[in-house]
Design a protein around this motif. Sequence first.
Motif, PDB file in Angstrom:
ATOM      1  N   GLU A 254       9.718  -9.530  10.654  1.00  0.00           N
ATOM      2  CA  GLU A 254      10.075  -8.131  10.894  1.00  0.00           C
ATOM      3  C   GLU A 254       9.702  -7.241   9.716  1.00  0.00           C
ATOM      4  O   GLU A 254       9.486  -6.038   9.888  1.00  0.00           O
ATOM      5  CB  GLU A 254      11.563  -8.015  11.188  1.00  0.00           C
ATOM      6  CG  GLU A 254      11.963  -8.557  12.552  1.00  0.00           C
ATOM      7  CD  GLU A 254      13.414  -8.274  12.868  1.00  0.00           C
ATOM      8  OE1 GLU A 254      13.698  -7.228  13.460  1.00  0.00           O
ATOM      9  OE2 GLU A 254      14.257  -9.122  12.510  1.00  0.00           O
ATOM     10  N   LEU A 255       9.644  -7.800   8.517  1.00  0.00           N
ATOM     11  CA  LEU A 255       9.246  -7.035   7.344  1.00  0.00           C
ATOM     12  C   LEU A 255       7.916  -7.546   6.809  1.00  0.00           C
ATOM     13  O   LEU A 255       7.632  -7.449   5.615  1.00  0.00           O
ATOM     14  CB  LEU A 255      10.326  -7.112   6.266  1.00  0.00           C
ATOM     15  CG  LEU A 255      11.672  -6.510   6.666  1.00  0.00           C
ATOM     16  CD1 LEU A 255      12.677  -6.646   5.551  1.00  0.00           C
ATOM     17  CD2 LEU A 255      11.512  -5.051   7.057  1.00  0.00           C
ATOM     18  N   GLY A 256       7.095  -8.082   7.710  1.00  0.00           N
ATOM     19  CA  GLY A 256       5.765  -8.526   7.335  1.00  0.00           C
ATOM     20  C   GLY A 256       4.809  -7.352   7.199  1.00  0.00           C
ATOM     21  O   GLY A 256       5.203  -6.200   7.055  1.00  0.00           O
ATOM     22  N   SER A 257       3.531  -7.645   7.305  1.00  0.00           N
ATOM     23  CA  SER A 257       2.491  -6.642   7.094  1.00  0.00           C
ATOM     24  C   SER A 257       1.821  -6.288   8.418  1.00  0.00           C
ATOM     25  O   SER A 257       1.601  -7.147   9.278  1.00  0.00           O
ATOM     26  CB  SER A 257       1.445  -7.174   6.116  1.00  0.00           C
ATOM     27  OG  SER A 257       0.337  -6.301   6.038  1.00  0.00           O
ATOM     28  N   SER A 258       1.474  -4.999   8.561  1.00  0.00           N
ATOM     29  CA  SER A 258       0.728  -4.565   9.740  1.00  0.00           C
ATOM     30  C   SER A 258      -0.757  -4.871   9.604  1.00  0.00           C
ATOM     31  O   SER A 258      -1.523  -4.591  10.522  1.00  0.00           O
ATOM     32  CB  SER A 258       0.923  -3.057   9.953  1.00  0.00           C
ATOM     33  OG  SER A 258       0.402  -2.322   8.857  1.00  0.00           O
ATOM     34  N   ARG A 259      -1.148  -5.426   8.502  1.00  0.00           N
ATOM     35  CA  ARG A 259      -2.544  -5.852   8.296  1.00  0.00           C
ATOM     36  C   ARG A 259      -2.633  -7.312   8.746  1.00  0.00           C
ATOM     37  O   ARG A 259      -2.226  -8.205   8.028  1.00  0.00           O
ATOM     38  CB  ARG A 259      -2.919  -5.678   6.836  1.00  0.00           C
ATOM     39  CG  ARG A 259      -2.859  -4.223   6.373  1.00  0.00           C
ATOM     40  CD  ARG A 259      -2.846  -4.106   4.860  1.00  0.00           C
ATOM     41  NE  ARG A 259      -2.982  -2.739   4.421  1.00  0.00           N
ATOM     42  CZ  ARG A 259      -1.958  -1.904   4.209  1.00  0.00           C
ATOM     43  NH1 ARG A 259      -0.718  -2.327   4.413  1.00  0.00           N
ATOM     44  NH2 ARG A 259      -2.169  -0.666   3.814  1.00  0.00           N
ATOM     45  N   THR A 260      -3.176  -7.529   9.927  1.00  0.00           N
ATOM     46  CA  THR A 260      -3.073  -8.823  10.605  1.00  0.00           C
ATOM     47  C   THR A 260      -4.419  -9.512  10.726  1.00  0.00           C
ATOM     48  O   THR A 260      -5.469  -8.861  10.680  1.00  0.00           O
ATOM     49  CB  THR A 260      -2.481  -8.623  12.008  1.00  0.00           C
ATOM     50  OG1 THR A 260      -3.383  -7.806  12.773  1.00  0.00           O
ATOM     51  CG2 THR A 260      -1.130  -7.937  11.942  1.00  0.00           C
ATOM     52  N   PRO A 261      -4.408 -10.848  10.894  1.00  0.00           N
ATOM     53  CA  PRO A 261      -5.669 -11.597  11.032  1.00  0.00           C
ATOM     54  C   PRO A 261      -6.478 -11.209  12.266  1.00  0.00           C
ATOM     55  O   PRO A 261      -7.689 -11.405  12.295  1.00  0.00           O
ATOM     56  CB  PRO A 261      -5.203 -13.056  11.111  1.00  0.00           C
ATOM     57  CG  PRO A 261      -3.875 -13.071  10.436  1.00  0.00           C
ATOM     58  CD  PRO A 261      -3.257 -11.764  10.758  1.00  0.00           C
ATOM     59  N   ALA A 361      -1.628 -13.082  -0.976  1.00  0.00           N
ATOM     60  CA  ALA A 361      -2.119 -13.245   0.386  1.00  0.00           C
ATOM     61  C   ALA A 361      -3.534 -12.690   0.512  1.00  0.00           C
ATOM     62  O   ALA A 361      -3.977 -11.876  -0.307  1.00  0.00           O
ATOM     63  CB  ALA A 361      -1.191 -12.525   1.352  1.00  0.00           C
ATOM     64  N   PRO A 362      -4.296 -13.139   1.524  1.00  0.00           N
ATOM     65  CA  PRO A 362      -5.657 -12.620   1.710  1.00  0.00           C
ATOM     66  C   PRO A 362      -5.678 -11.095   1.655  1.00  0.00           C
ATOM     67  O   PRO A 362      -4.807 -10.425   2.214  1.00  0.00           O
ATOM     68  CB  PRO A 362      -6.035 -13.147   3.098  1.00  0.00           C
ATOM     69  CG  PRO A 362      -5.254 -14.410   3.233  1.00  0.00           C
ATOM     70  CD  PRO A 362      -3.951 -14.150   2.542  1.00  0.00           C
ATOM     71  N   GLU A 363      -6.673 -10.576   0.973  1.00  0.00           N
ATOM     72  CA  GLU A 363      -6.749  -9.130   0.740  1.00  0.00           C
ATOM     73  C   GLU A 363      -7.092  -8.391   2.027  1.00  0.00           C
ATOM     74  O   GLU A 363      -8.104  -8.679   2.673  1.00  0.00           O
ATOM     75  CB  GLU A 363      -7.802  -8.838  -0.322  1.00  0.00           C
ATOM     76  CG  GLU A 363      -7.922  -7.375  -0.679  1.00  0.00           C
ATOM     77  CD  GLU A 363      -8.857  -7.169  -1.851  1.00  0.00           C
ATOM     78  OE1 GLU A 363      -8.398  -7.318  -2.997  1.00  0.00           O
ATOM     79  OE2 GLU A 363     -10.051  -6.892  -1.609  1.00  0.00           O
ATOM     80  N   PRO A 364      -6.274  -7.416   2.436  1.00  0.00           N
ATOM     81  CA  PRO A 364      -6.556  -6.700   3.673  1.00  0.00           C
ATOM     82  C   PRO A 364      -7.700  -5.699   3.502  1.00  0.00           C
ATOM     83  O   PRO A 364      -7.984  -5.235   2.407  1.00  0.00           O
ATOM     84  CB  PRO A 364      -5.243  -5.987   3.968  1.00  0.00           C
ATOM     85  CG  PRO A 364      -4.614  -5.790   2.624  1.00  0.00           C
ATOM     86  CD  PRO A 364      -5.014  -6.989   1.810  1.00  0.00           C
ATOM     87  N   ILE A 365      -8.318  -5.391   4.632  1.00  0.00           N
ATOM     88  CA  ILE A 365      -9.353  -4.358   4.685  1.00  0.00           C
ATOM     89  C   ILE A 365      -8.772  -3.191   5.469  1.00  0.00           C
ATOM     90  O   ILE A 365      -8.411  -3.338   6.637  1.00  0.00           O
ATOM     91  CB  ILE A 365     -10.631  -4.881   5.361  1.00  0.00           C
ATOM     92  CG1 ILE A 365     -11.222  -6.047   4.562  1.00  0.00           C
ATOM     93  CG2 ILE A 365     -11.654  -3.767   5.518  1.00  0.00           C
ATOM     94  CD1 ILE A 365     -12.374  -6.748   5.264  1.00  0.00           C
ATOM     95  N   ASP A 366      -8.664  -2.023   4.821  1.00  0.00           N
ATOM     96  CA  ASP A 366      -8.189  -0.802   5.469  1.00  0.00           C
ATOM     97  C   ASP A 366      -9.344   0.172   5.614  1.00  0.00           C
ATOM     98  O   ASP A 366     -10.095   0.411   4.647  1.00  0.00           O
ATOM     99  CB  ASP A 366      -7.082  -0.145   4.640  1.00  0.00           C
ATOM    100  CG  ASP A 366      -5.762  -0.888   4.733  1.00  0.00           C
ATOM    101  OD1 ASP A 366      -5.760  -2.004   5.290  1.00  0.00           O
ATOM    102  OD2 ASP A 366      -4.750  -0.363   4.250  1.00  0.00           O
ATOM    103  N   LEU A 367      -9.475   0.751   6.799  1.00  0.00           N
ATOM    104  CA  LEU A 367     -10.552   1.690   7.082  1.00  0.00           C
ATOM    105  C   LEU A 367      -9.976   2.928   7.741  1.00  0.00           C
ATOM    106  O   LEU A 367      -8.967   2.857   8.457  1.00  0.00           O
ATOM    107  CB  LEU A 367     -11.599   1.052   7.993  1.00  0.00           C
ATOM    108  CG  LEU A 367     -12.251  -0.249   7.503  1.00  0.00           C
ATOM    109  CD1 LEU A 367     -13.075  -0.885   8.609  1.00  0.00           C
ATOM    110  CD2 LEU A 367     -13.117   0.022   6.270  1.00  0.00           C
ATOM    111  N   GLY A 368     -10.627   4.063   7.518  1.00  0.00           N
ATOM    112  CA  GLY A 368     -10.197   5.311   8.123  1.00  0.00           C
ATOM    113  C   GLY A 368      -9.599   6.253   7.099  1.00  0.00           C
ATOM    114  O   GLY A 368      -9.468   5.920   5.912  1.00  0.00           O
ATOM    115  N   PRO A 369      -9.234   7.465   7.512  1.00  0.00           N
ATOM    116  CA  PRO A 369      -8.714   8.480   6.583  1.00  0.00           C
ATOM    117  C   PRO A 369      -7.532   7.969   5.780  1.00  0.00           C
ATOM    118  O   PRO A 369      -6.633   7.309   6.294  1.00  0.00           O
ATOM    119  CB  PRO A 369      -8.300   9.623   7.525  1.00  0.00           C
ATOM    120  CG  PRO A 369      -9.145   9.439   8.745  1.00  0.00           C
ATOM    121  CD  PRO A 369      -9.317   7.962   8.900  1.00  0.00           C
TER     122      PRO A 369
END
Length: 960
Positions: A254-261, A361-369
């Motif tokens: 529930e308090l995890g990350s929205s950056r998912t595999p 943890a594996p580094e997330p990739i964020d894209l967009g504004p």
Amino acid sequence: MKALRHDALAKAVQLSLVLATPGLAAAQDAEPGTSARQLDIVTVTGSRIRRAEVETQVPVQTITREDIERTGLSSLGDVIQEITGAGSGFNRTRNASGNDGFPADGGGTGAGATTVNLRHLGTKRTLVLVDGMRWVNESSASGVGAAVDLNTIPLAVVERIEVLEDGASSLYGSDAIAGVVNVITRRKFDGAQLSLNYGQYTAGDGRDAGVDIAWGGANERASWFLGASVQDQRGVKSSDRDRTREPVYGTGVELGSSRTPGGRFVFTDPRNGETYDLTSNAGLGNPVYVPGQPGCPAPRSDGFHCFDFATDAFNYAPYNLVITPNRRAGLFGQVRIDLSENASWYAKALLNRRESTNQAAPEPIDLGPGSGTDYASNVVIPANHPFNPFGIQLDASNIQTIRRRPVEGGPRVFEQNVDTAYLGTGVEGAFDVGERRWSWDANVAYSINRAKQDNFGSYNIRNIVTALGDPSICAATPGCTPLDIFGFGTITQEMLAYISPTFRDRSENRLGVFSANVTGDLFDMPDGPLSFATGYEFRRYEGSYDPDPATVRGEYNGVPSLPTAGAYNVNELYVEFNVPLLGPAHGGTKLDFNVAGRYSRYSTFGSEFVPKYGLRWQIADELVLRTTFAEGFRAPTIGELYGLGTRFDANIVDPCLGANWAANAANCTVLGVPAGVNQFDPQIGVETGGNTALQPEHSRSFSAGFVWTPSILENTAFAQRVDLEATFYRHTIEGAIAAPDPQTQLDLCVATLDPQYCSGITRNASTRQIETFDNRLANFNVIKTDGWDVDLTWALPETSVGTFRVLWQNTIVGRYEAEGADGSRQPLEVGRLVSDPVTRSIPQWTSNAILEWRRGPWNASWTARHIGELVESCGDATGLPACQDTPVVGQNRLGATTFHDVQVGYKADWLRGLQLTAGVNNVFGKDPPVCLSCNLNSFDGSTYDIPGGGFWYLRADLRF
């Protein structure tokens, strides 16, 4: 609250009158049955005058070699962090790299370092000396550090540690606001010693093994010592402890990350105007997208479904570390040669190597504004990209956010190699002025701390954008392979080879010091000699941080940073006088007045003068009263002055998003945030940086207390000797250098709409999420703290079963307040834990109680380490079962905790002596309280032992 503080103090004092606390002050070092009143001329941390009368003038704790060995610890920093007057500091539980980013002071995260924080005033406000000389600050390979890494000093070469818990800028200059830690190295050693140690946690991991070799000797004109040390501390994985397998214990994902595999894709489809919040269905490689279906939260029949945080969030916790691996090797030597009857020469050198590792943890990739970089914010994924499933061009006009956790690339791994070199030499001696003996010394030292950090598993955002862009441009770019982020397991090794290079960062700190000192008695006064000391010191600081060239170009996908470089010089003069006001002729009473002052000239900001005043009143042989008042300062560091710009990700609850909007509707509307907008992610990038206009911090310190050795208890049936020491302390810092607490700044912005809080905060025009958050250093904080130290030593009479001694040390913090320039209170206070960007806590009461036993060749000890209860904000866990809503709704109580350590030893007469020792720290396997707001692992590793059992160890010391 005031009544509660006084109640806690009263209880501690009452207990201290019955039990006993550690007599670690310098005045308490005499063996049972000897008299502390018969003192030779000594050098004491906290005074430059070499006279016995000044030894009990200031509160100094002495941690002896025996005290160190009783802890069973292998790191100097871990030993010092266990004293009750120490607050939160970096240590082996600090799995920092890649999670905290870069703090505003430009010092980096200090990954792999262990630091000391006296009086909870911060590691930068505690001065560390080695044999009375300043030690070089650490370089973390992510900035120019402003504190000493105690892992650069091998524990094997330490004779004792003197801790002055009082302001001492008048004697030692900048950084001594909270106190001084003076590490005294082993100087006189006859023969050789081989020491072996081995230990591990009861869970079968975290092995800690080492070997120390010492050799020394002396002849008529010279003495020498040589020590070598190797220590290997293995890591403990978060996945190997029940407590640390979830982002917050007891909350699942529930308090995890929205950056998912599988990726999260929030965009508006121009074909129908619908906005989607999609994620790939599990078990699919490349999911099929069917256009034209209604937007979320309606169900879908293709390879995507509407993102649901409760079920789709990513559990990043198992990739982290509870204890970071740390390997250290050190070589230290010193030699002293008598040049004449009244002069000698010395030289000392140290080489130390630390190899440490952090993992995230594996580094997330964020894209967009608002994604943090120009490349990511302006990404264009054309409709004809071979892996774009949506059939439309995705760009800044229709992307709200795209997030992908590339687990195919593995965790982020940060490997540090830190080398420290020190060389010092000097001459010292004595001369007579009439019938008076004067001492003098002249010293020069140079030291360097150089760090290299290699970062594996991070990404080049420029290459990512190229691989997601026009296929023809990718085809024409050497090494480029089109990147597939749309689904599970879609990123191949060929793709990773192009987007995931090794990033290499470098930093270093250099310190050059020259000092000259003289001390002696000027003339006799009616009640004794007027003693004085004076001296001159020159220091040269140089520091630099060089991130990977790709990072400087803005191509690093993680937390960006820019190079830092700077240097400055300091010239200082000091003088100290000890004036006898009353002497033994006055009924045994002796009253001394001590006054000192230091003038400092900095090449960066100008000059400072700070005085100190002290009174020592020996009412009788057994009772000494003392009080001090001092002004102090801390000069801005290289990172604080010259840091060009960095960022860290802070956990911030936006008062204008989600359910919080209703309570702030009017002001949120003015800020352009409508109702019904949810916060994508609690992690918000905060931009920080240095400020060349910074001025020194200024402080005032006051202490008052007594040292009492009641003669009525000496050599009685009740006790052989009892020593009681109590000290009240108070520190006030004005113009403290800090950046505003980000949560406080945002809350004030929403509550007041005042430009001083809101001007650095901007929101994305379409998503209304915070896009930029400027949070720069300034001289604006006021910090006030006070409290009590109460220590007792109780040596019991010898019995038929052996001799016993009880030691008990207490620190009761009465107040800690930090205010901004506008009077706004910062969140850290007594009894509270906060965690942005690092975890800090201030228990009201901390206590160490020790029972020692000796009989013949046997010895044993039992230690109880007590930490008072704390309260934290539940933060994102508010409303979840893990939040206790105690003592009020939205808060979580961390109950008082006591850890117990036991040790037993046997000394055999083999060669010159064989000492065998076995022990267990946290013998009952007590788990620390659950922390909901801590950055990692659901507990505060700077305050508590790790969860999952105790730590057992064996040690053998052979003298020959």
